[in-house]
Design a protein around this motif. Structure first.
Motif, PDB file in Angstrom:
ATOM      1  N   GLY A 133       0.951  -1.151  -0.086  1.00  0.00           N
ATOM      2  CA  GLY A 133       0.097   0.033  -0.072  1.00  0.00           C
ATOM      3  C   GLY A 133       1.130   1.092  -0.094  1.00  0.00           C
ATOM      4  O   GLY A 133       2.092   1.229   0.155  1.00  0.00           O
ATOM      5  N   MET A 134       0.282   2.331  -0.203  1.00  0.00           N
ATOM      6  CA  MET A 134       1.146   3.710  -0.102  1.00  0.00           C
ATOM      7  C   MET A 134       1.526   3.782   1.340  1.00  0.00           C
ATOM      8  O   MET A 134       0.634   3.447   2.163  1.00  0.00           O
ATOM      9  CB  MET A 134       0.062   4.836  -0.592  1.00  0.00           C
ATOM     10  N   PHE A 135       2.519   4.451   1.583  1.00  0.00           N
ATOM     11  CA  PHE A 135       2.827   4.524   2.687  1.00  0.00           C
ATOM     12  C   PHE A 135       2.089   4.835   4.049  1.00  0.00           C
ATOM     13  O   PHE A 135       2.004   4.172   4.742  1.00  0.00           O
ATOM     14  CB  PHE A 135       4.162   5.539   3.137  1.00  0.00           C
ATOM     15  N   SER A 163      15.694  -9.173  -0.718  1.00  0.00           N
ATOM     16  CA  SER A 163      14.761  -8.675  -1.949  1.00  0.00           C
ATOM     17  C   SER A 163      15.334  -7.886  -2.934  1.00  0.00           C
ATOM     18  O   SER A 163      16.301  -6.874  -2.621  1.00  0.00           O
ATOM     19  CB  SER A 163      13.539  -8.282  -1.399  1.00  0.00           C
ATOM     20  N   VAL A 164      14.794  -7.858  -4.228  1.00  0.00           N
ATOM     21  CA  VAL A 164      15.242  -6.778  -5.183  1.00  0.00           C
ATOM     22  C   VAL A 164      14.706  -5.386  -4.610  1.00  0.00           C
ATOM     23  O   VAL A 164      15.349  -4.518  -4.880  1.00  0.00           O
ATOM     24  CB  VAL A 164      14.748  -7.034  -6.495  1.00  0.00           C
ATOM     25  N   ALA A 165      13.777  -5.475  -3.741  1.00  0.00           N
ATOM     26  CA  ALA A 165      13.153  -4.410  -2.996  1.00  0.00           C
ATOM     27  C   ALA A 165      14.329  -3.848  -1.786  1.00  0.00           C
ATOM     28  O   ALA A 165      14.146  -2.704  -1.414  1.00  0.00           O
ATOM     29  CB  ALA A 165      11.924  -4.620  -2.183  1.00  0.00           C
ATOM     30  N   PRO A 183       7.999   1.670  -4.260  1.00  0.00           N
ATOM     31  CA  PRO A 183       6.992   2.254  -4.177  1.00  0.00           C
ATOM     32  C   PRO A 183       5.801   1.354  -3.825  1.00  0.00           C
ATOM     33  O   PRO A 183       5.890   0.162  -4.628  1.00  0.00           O
ATOM     34  CB  PRO A 183       6.356   3.061  -5.291  1.00  0.00           C
ATOM     35  N   GLY A 184       4.991   1.287  -2.892  1.00  0.00           N
ATOM     36  CA  GLY A 184       3.971   0.420  -2.507  1.00  0.00           C
ATOM     37  C   GLY A 184       4.551  -0.457  -1.492  1.00  0.00           C
ATOM     38  O   GLY A 184       3.863  -1.214  -0.946  1.00  0.00           O
ATOM     39  N   LEU A 185       5.645  -0.554  -1.427  1.00  0.00           N
ATOM     40  CA  LEU A 185       6.315  -1.501  -0.298  1.00  0.00           C
ATOM     41  C   LEU A 185       7.735  -0.737   0.269  1.00  0.00           C
ATOM     42  O   LEU A 185       8.653  -1.182   0.734  1.00  0.00           O
ATOM     43  CB  LEU A 185       6.862  -2.564  -1.022  1.00  0.00           C
ATOM     44  N   ALA A 186       7.057   0.608   0.730  1.00  0.00           N
ATOM     45  CA  ALA A 186       8.039   1.504   1.219  1.00  0.00           C
ATOM     46  C   ALA A 186       8.879   0.853   2.539  1.00  0.00           C
ATOM     47  O   ALA A 186      10.099   0.619   2.718  1.00  0.00           O
ATOM     48  CB  ALA A 186       7.645   2.831   1.614  1.00  0.00           C
ATOM     49  N   THR A 228      13.128  -2.662   5.173  1.00  0.00           N
ATOM     50  CA  THR A 228      13.729  -3.712   5.810  1.00  0.00           C
ATOM     51  C   THR A 228      14.659  -4.515   5.074  1.00  0.00           C
ATOM     52  O   THR A 228      15.437  -5.107   5.627  1.00  0.00           O
ATOM     53  CB  THR A 228      12.657  -4.719   6.256  1.00  0.00           C
ATOM     54  N   LYS A 229      14.321  -4.791   3.607  1.00  0.00           N
ATOM     55  CA  LYS A 229      15.323  -5.353   2.712  1.00  0.00           C
ATOM     56  C   LYS A 229      16.586  -4.838   2.700  1.00  0.00           C
ATOM     57  O   LYS A 229      17.691  -5.376   2.689  1.00  0.00           O
ATOM     58  CB  LYS A 229      14.508  -5.796   1.681  1.00  0.00           C
TER      59      LYS A 229
END
Ligand code: NAI
Length: 254
Positions: A87-89, A132-134, A140-143, A148-149
């Motif tokens: 979701g957005m932050f 993760s690649v994140a 975005p969407g996974l801020a 954490t990653k």
């Protein structure tokens, strides 16, 4: 016989890794918060299981004690358990952000503390963390997830240097999207999930991820990316940061 303990081994990437290492003749242990899922894995693979919430240091001690009592040693810890909220932050609640930090960052740190005495005594000696690649590109969407990653990657890099004196390599696996239940993660304030946001991006298999984990346990690199799209994202982040930023901002301009 070499031995590996896998957190989050009841599902997805952790389960695929458990299957892979078991097939290769390793002694496998899994720890997971999902007791029912672990029961299914125990039935299928006959591996050691331990109830484990990675946030709980007492459970970590009991799980690794139990595993080493059975396997004789711990050669590799695969710090794989993790969660996401999409979701957005401001749609992701502070409590949902806390939970991601507690599991994805503190859980991994707890694992490193708990495993160190055993890894020091084994000859295989490796800590493998699933980021993760994140953890390469702020997503975005996974801020918070992305934060954490990034933390897991930083921890990996620092420990890999520090633990040279113990003869322990620390490596990191960074999957692009992989087909697991985590793709259905949303958040309290958003009715979209990771899966809705994937668009035309490729989704890789858990076997692709398990193969990269296998390499991360045996290879000489520090970081292993799952999926060509992940390697492309990493390349863009490094060599075309301006273009990448423009593209990401354009996608969220509306
Ligand atoms: P999954 O949801 O299939 O598996 C995660 C496992 O971790 C589950 O068995 C769950 O019960 C367990 N778990 C959750 N909280 C826990 C806790 N507090 N203590 C112990 N176990 C806990 O998800 P998946 O995809 O297999 O995720 C594995 C790792 O891969 C995670 O760290 C995730 O962030 C990472 N990853 C996954 C990607 C994907 O697209 N599937 C992409 C990049 C990274």
């Amino acid at each position: 016989m070499r031995s590996i303990f896998i957190t989050g081994g009841a599902s997805g990437i952790g389960l695929a890794a458990a299957r892979r290492f078991k097939r290769e003749g390793w002694t496998v242990g899994i720890g997971d918060i999902d007791g029912i899922g672990m029961g299914r894995v125990a039935d299928e693979l006959g591996v050691f299981t331990a109830p484990l919430d990675v946030r709980d240091r007492a459970q970590w001690a009991a799980a690794l004690d139990g595993f080493v009592a059975k396997a004789g040693k711990l050669d590799v810890l695969l710090n794989n358990a993790g969660i996401a909220r999409y979701g957005m932050f401001e749609e992701v609640t502070p409590d949902e952000s806390d939970l991601q930090v507690d599991i994805n960052v503190k859980g991994v740190i707890n694992g490193a503390y708990a495993a160190l005495p055993y890894l020091k005594e084994s000859r295989g000696r490796r800590l493998v963390n699933v980021a993760s690649v994140a953890g390469i590109v702020g997503s975005p969407g996974l801020a918070t997830y992305s934060a954490t990653k990034h933390a897991v990657r930083g921890l990996t890099e620092a420990l890999d240097a520090e633990w040279t004196r113990h003869g322990i390599d620390v490596t990191c696996v960074m999957p692009f999207f992989v087909e697991t239940p985590i793709l259905d993660a949303g958040s309290k304030g958003s009715n979209r999930t990771i899966r809705d946001a994937i668009g035309k991006s490729p989704v890789y298999t858990v076997e692709d991820a398990a193969e990269m984990i296998w390499r991360a346990v045996h290879g000489r690199e520090r970081e292993y990316i799952v999926g060509k799209a992940g390697r492309q994202a990493s390349f863009a982040r490094r060599f075309m940061p301006g273009r990448l930023r423009k593209r990401m901002k354009a996608a969220f301009a509306g």
